[in-house]
Design a protein around this motif. Structure first.
Motif, PDB file in Angstrom:
ATOM      1  N   GLU A  66      -6.940  -1.359 -23.996  1.00 58.97           N
ATOM      2  CA  GLU A  66      -7.980  -1.000 -23.115  1.00 58.97           C
ATOM      3  C   GLU A  66      -8.376  -2.341 -22.203  1.00 58.97           C
ATOM      4  N   LYS A  67      -8.384  -3.160 -22.773  1.00 57.81           N
ATOM      5  CA  LYS A  67      -8.782  -4.577 -21.682  1.00 57.81           C
ATOM      6  C   LYS A  67      -7.623  -4.566 -20.492  1.00 57.81           C
ATOM      7  N   LEU A  68      -6.480  -4.153 -20.645  1.00 52.51           N
ATOM      8  CA  LEU A  68      -5.518  -4.356 -19.540  1.00 52.51           C
ATOM      9  C   LEU A  68      -5.830  -3.095 -18.670  1.00 52.51           C
ATOM     10  N   VAL A  69      -6.103  -1.901 -19.212  1.00 53.20           N
ATOM     11  CA  VAL A  69      -6.469  -0.917 -18.302  1.00 53.20           C
ATOM     12  C   VAL A  69      -7.521  -1.159 -17.129  1.00 53.20           C
ATOM     13  N   GLU A  70      -8.620  -2.196 -17.356  1.00 53.34           N
ATOM     14  CA  GLU A  70      -9.479  -2.693 -16.447  1.00 53.34           C
ATOM     15  C   GLU A  70      -9.042  -3.506 -15.389  1.00 53.34           C
ATOM     16  N   GLU A  71      -7.617  -4.070 -15.637  1.00 54.62           N
ATOM     17  CA  GLU A  71      -7.075  -4.652 -14.593  1.00 54.62           C
ATOM     18  C   GLU A  71      -6.188  -3.867 -13.575  1.00 54.62           C
ATOM     19  N   VAL A  72      -5.973  -2.624 -13.953  1.00 52.05           N
ATOM     20  CA  VAL A  72      -5.422  -1.745 -13.151  1.00 52.05           C
ATOM     21  C   VAL A  72      -5.934  -1.434 -11.777  1.00 52.05           C
ATOM     22  N   PRO A  73      -5.493  -1.387 -10.714  1.00 52.32           N
ATOM     23  CA  PRO A  73      -6.196  -1.136  -9.339  1.00 52.32           C
ATOM     24  C   PRO A  73      -6.728   0.350  -9.438  1.00 52.32           C
ATOM     25  N   GLU A  74      -7.981   0.515  -8.887  1.00 48.66           N
ATOM     26  CA  GLU A  74      -8.459   1.922  -9.000  1.00 48.66           C
ATOM     27  C   GLU A  74      -7.727   2.995  -8.315  1.00 48.66           C
ATOM     28  N   PHE A  75      -7.016   2.647  -7.072  1.00 49.24           N
ATOM     29  CA  PHE A  75      -6.288   3.311  -6.571  1.00 49.24           C
ATOM     30  C   PHE A  75      -5.031   2.604  -5.971  1.00 49.24           C
ATOM     31  N   THR A  76      -3.865   3.359  -6.050  1.00 43.53           N
ATOM     32  CA  THR A  76      -2.639   2.613  -5.346  1.00 43.53           C
ATOM     33  C   THR A  76      -1.860   3.821  -4.628  1.00 43.53           C
ATOM     34  N   GLY A  77      -0.992   3.319  -3.675  1.00 37.48           N
ATOM     35  CA  GLY A  77      -0.245   4.550  -2.798  1.00 37.48           C
ATOM     36  C   GLY A  77      -1.066   5.131  -1.978  1.00 37.48           C
ATOM     37  N   LEU A  78      -0.681   6.793  -2.163  1.00 37.90           N
ATOM     38  CA  LEU A  78      -1.338   7.474  -1.531  1.00 37.90           C
ATOM     39  C   LEU A  78      -2.479   8.175  -2.358  1.00 37.90           C
ATOM     40  N   GLN A  79      -3.521   7.225  -2.269  1.00 37.55           N
ATOM     41  CA  GLN A  79      -4.775   7.422  -3.007  1.00 37.55           C
ATOM     42  C   GLN A  79      -4.587   7.983  -4.591  1.00 37.55           C
ATOM     43  N   PHE A  80      -3.675   7.567  -5.324  1.00 35.30           N
ATOM     44  CA  PHE A  80      -3.285   8.024  -6.557  1.00 35.30           C
ATOM     45  C   PHE A  80      -4.360   7.300  -7.476  1.00 35.30           C
ATOM     46  N   GLU A 161       3.020 -12.541 -24.381  1.00 35.17           N
ATOM     47  CA  GLU A 161       4.030 -11.507 -24.639  1.00 35.17           C
ATOM     48  C   GLU A 161       3.348 -10.305 -24.966  1.00 35.17           C
ATOM     49  N   LYS A 162       2.292 -10.216 -25.818  1.00 37.62           N
ATOM     50  CA  LYS A 162       1.748  -8.933 -26.035  1.00 37.62           C
ATOM     51  C   LYS A 162       1.265  -8.319 -24.847  1.00 37.62           C
ATOM     52  N   LYS A 163       0.693  -9.247 -23.812  1.00 40.06           N
ATOM     53  CA  LYS A 163       0.117  -8.595 -22.739  1.00 40.06           C
ATOM     54  C   LYS A 163       1.229  -7.993 -21.726  1.00 40.06           C
ATOM     55  N   GLU A 164       2.518  -8.554 -21.857  1.00 38.16           N
ATOM     56  CA  GLU A 164       3.651  -8.379 -20.914  1.00 38.16           C
ATOM     57  C   GLU A 164       4.160  -6.979 -21.494  1.00 38.16           C
ATOM     58  N   LEU A 165       4.271  -6.719 -22.847  1.00 34.37           N
ATOM     59  CA  LEU A 165       4.843  -5.574 -23.343  1.00 34.37           C
ATOM     60  C   LEU A 165       3.743  -4.382 -23.157  1.00 34.37           C
ATOM     61  N   LEU A 166       2.666  -4.615 -23.274  1.00 32.41           N
ATOM     62  CA  LEU A 166       1.704  -3.466 -23.070  1.00 32.41           C
ATOM     63  C   LEU A 166       1.519  -3.198 -21.457  1.00 32.41           C
ATOM     64  N   GLU A 167       1.658  -4.333 -20.770  1.00 30.53           N
ATOM     65  CA  GLU A 167       1.596  -3.852 -19.205  1.00 30.53           C
ATOM     66  C   GLU A 167       2.775  -3.119 -18.905  1.00 30.53           C
ATOM     67  N   ALA A 231       2.694  -0.966 -31.454  1.00 24.62           N
ATOM     68  CA  ALA A 231       1.121  -1.387 -31.583  1.00 24.62           C
ATOM     69  C   ALA A 231       1.181  -1.712 -33.149  1.00 24.62           C
ATOM     70  N   PRO A 232       1.994  -1.356 -34.196  1.00 25.20           N
ATOM     71  CA  PRO A 232       1.880  -1.870 -35.459  1.00 25.20           C
ATOM     72  C   PRO A 232       2.412  -3.484 -35.515  1.00 25.20           C
ATOM     73  N   LEU A 233       3.222  -3.744 -34.374  1.00 30.14           N
ATOM     74  CA  LEU A 233       3.863  -5.141 -34.397  1.00 30.14           C
ATOM     75  C   LEU A 233       3.126  -6.231 -33.658  1.00 30.14           C
ATOM     76  N   LEU A 234       1.990  -5.741 -33.168  1.00 31.57           N
ATOM     77  CA  LEU A 234       1.111  -6.776 -32.428  1.00 31.57           C
ATOM     78  C   LEU A 234       0.188  -7.449 -33.487  1.00 31.57           C
ATOM     79  N   LYS A 235       0.340  -8.643 -33.669  1.00 29.33           N
ATOM     80  CA  LYS A 235      -0.592  -9.372 -34.532  1.00 29.33           C
ATOM     81  C   LYS A 235      -1.666 -10.535 -33.901  1.00 29.33           C
ATOM     82  N   ASN A 236      -2.458 -10.819 -34.992  1.00 30.28           N
ATOM     83  CA  ASN A 236      -3.292 -11.914 -34.307  1.00 30.28           C
ATOM     84  C   ASN A 236      -2.311 -13.264 -34.526  1.00 30.28           C
ATOM     85  N   GLU A 237      -2.661 -14.152 -33.232  1.00 28.40           N
ATOM     86  CA  GLU A 237      -1.707 -15.338 -33.012  1.00 28.40           C
ATOM     87  C   GLU A 237      -2.054 -16.330 -34.366  1.00 28.40           C
TER      88      GLU A 237
END
Length: 326
Positions: A66-80, A161-167, A231-237
């Motif tokens: 959910e945190k990474l979602v907010e880093e996604v651009p609001e629109f891309t390309g042909l107003q996607f 690494e967690k961020k990279e996989l989720l992205e 998701a079940p493999l992502l653990k606190n550092e």
């Protein structure tokens, strides 16, 4: 979540992580009773994930996504509308879909790359009085051809690494949806190239809402397929020193209760659901593939004698030795 015809198209980054080579020896810390049960039954107990030491593990993945979602651009390309599309997909997966906590059940069995570690003796082996079993589990991962959500892979602790996989999961979903969106918009532009009113293009897009909805449904299925396996493999550092490998078993993927009956064990103030998952292949005979046995540093002074006699009686050709942890 299995498909007898065609599995969802998961993203390459997740598939690469889930396909990492299984070490020759992985360790399971347990009590003496647990050890005897594993040897006699040739099974490992996989526990319902809400009864694990860290009860918030599964929500950890949702929070990160959910945190990474907010880093996604609001629109891309042909107003996607990229951000709103992927936010809706994540919400559907974790808040209203089958990954929602009150609808989802996952059974987990844990192993470690480290066989003699004080923190794990204390946490998982009767406060250092138990056993660490070294097992050859290279056969335990289901073949990819089975198209199953059953996973056997290492946990991920590193935040980057967690961020990279989720992205990668989000991008895999968005790329497919944006391609479908752009194709529809471009066809609208071509059909209305001589018209000045841009609304005609959006009318064209709306006129193809059924095709777009089909693409959205397919992308959501792929997204949930990836999240369910990762998701079940992502653990606190803070747990990183355990170097855990997990066998994760979504209940619907293992066809409960017919193939693996749901059982319960008493633990303090509750009953803990679990299944006894086989450590041998179907039709395989003989003892389980033990490579080493370590006796906890706090165990009985003569424990080594008793364990070795037990191993001989079970025709397991190894000798147990005591932990080197002081």
């Amino acid at each position: 979540m299995t498909n007898t015809n065609q599995a969802p198209a998961g993203c390459d980054a997740v598939m690469a992580h889930l396909s990492k080579p299984i070490p020759e020896t992985l360790w399971h810390y347990t009590s003496f009773i647990g050890f005897q049960g594993i040897i006699n039954s040739k099974t490992i107990w996989a526990t319902e994930y809400r009864f694990l030491n860290d009860s918030e593990e599964f929500s950890h993945a949702r929070t990160l996504a959910e945190k990474l979602v907010e880093e996604v651009p609001e629109f891309t390309g042909l107003q996607f509308p990229a951000r709103s599309i992927i936010r809706s997909a994540i919400n559907m997966a974790f808040r209203t879909g089958f990954l929602r906590e009150d609808r989802f059940s996952l059974m987990v069995a844990s192993f470690s790359e480290i066989g003699d570690q004080l923190s794990q003796w204390r946490g998982y082996a009767g406060n250092s009085t138990g056993i660490s079993i070294g097992l050859d589990l290279r056969h335990l991962r289901p073949p990819s051809a089975l198209q199953t959500t059953v996973v056997f892979a290492p946990c991920v602790y590193d935040e980057a690494e967690k961020k990279e996989l989720l992205e990668a999961i989000l991008k895999h979903c968005l790329d497919k949806l944006e391609a479908a969106w752009n194709s529809t918009v471009n066809s609208g532009l071509m059909e209305n190239v001589d018209r000045a009113d841009p609304n005609t293009v959006w009318d064209h897009v709306h006129g193809h809402s059924k095709e777009i909805s089909t693409s959205v449904a397919e992308a959501h299925t792929n997204l949930q397929w990836d999240l369910l396996r990762l998701a079940p493999l992502l653990k606190n550092e803070s747990f990183s020193e355990e170097r855990e490998w997990r066998l994760t078993l979504p209940r619907e993927a293992i066809r409960l209760p017919s193939n693996h009956p749901l059982r319960f064990r008493y633990q303090y103030d509750t009953l803990v659901p679990y299944i006894a998952y086989p450590l041998l292949l179907p039709n395989q005979d003989g003892p389980i593939l033990c490579r080493d046995i370590i006796i906890g540093p706090g165990s009985h002074p003569a424990a080594q004698v008793g364990i070795n006699m037990f191993l001989i009686s079970e025709q397991i050709p190894i000798a147990a030795h005591r932990s080197k942890v002081p």
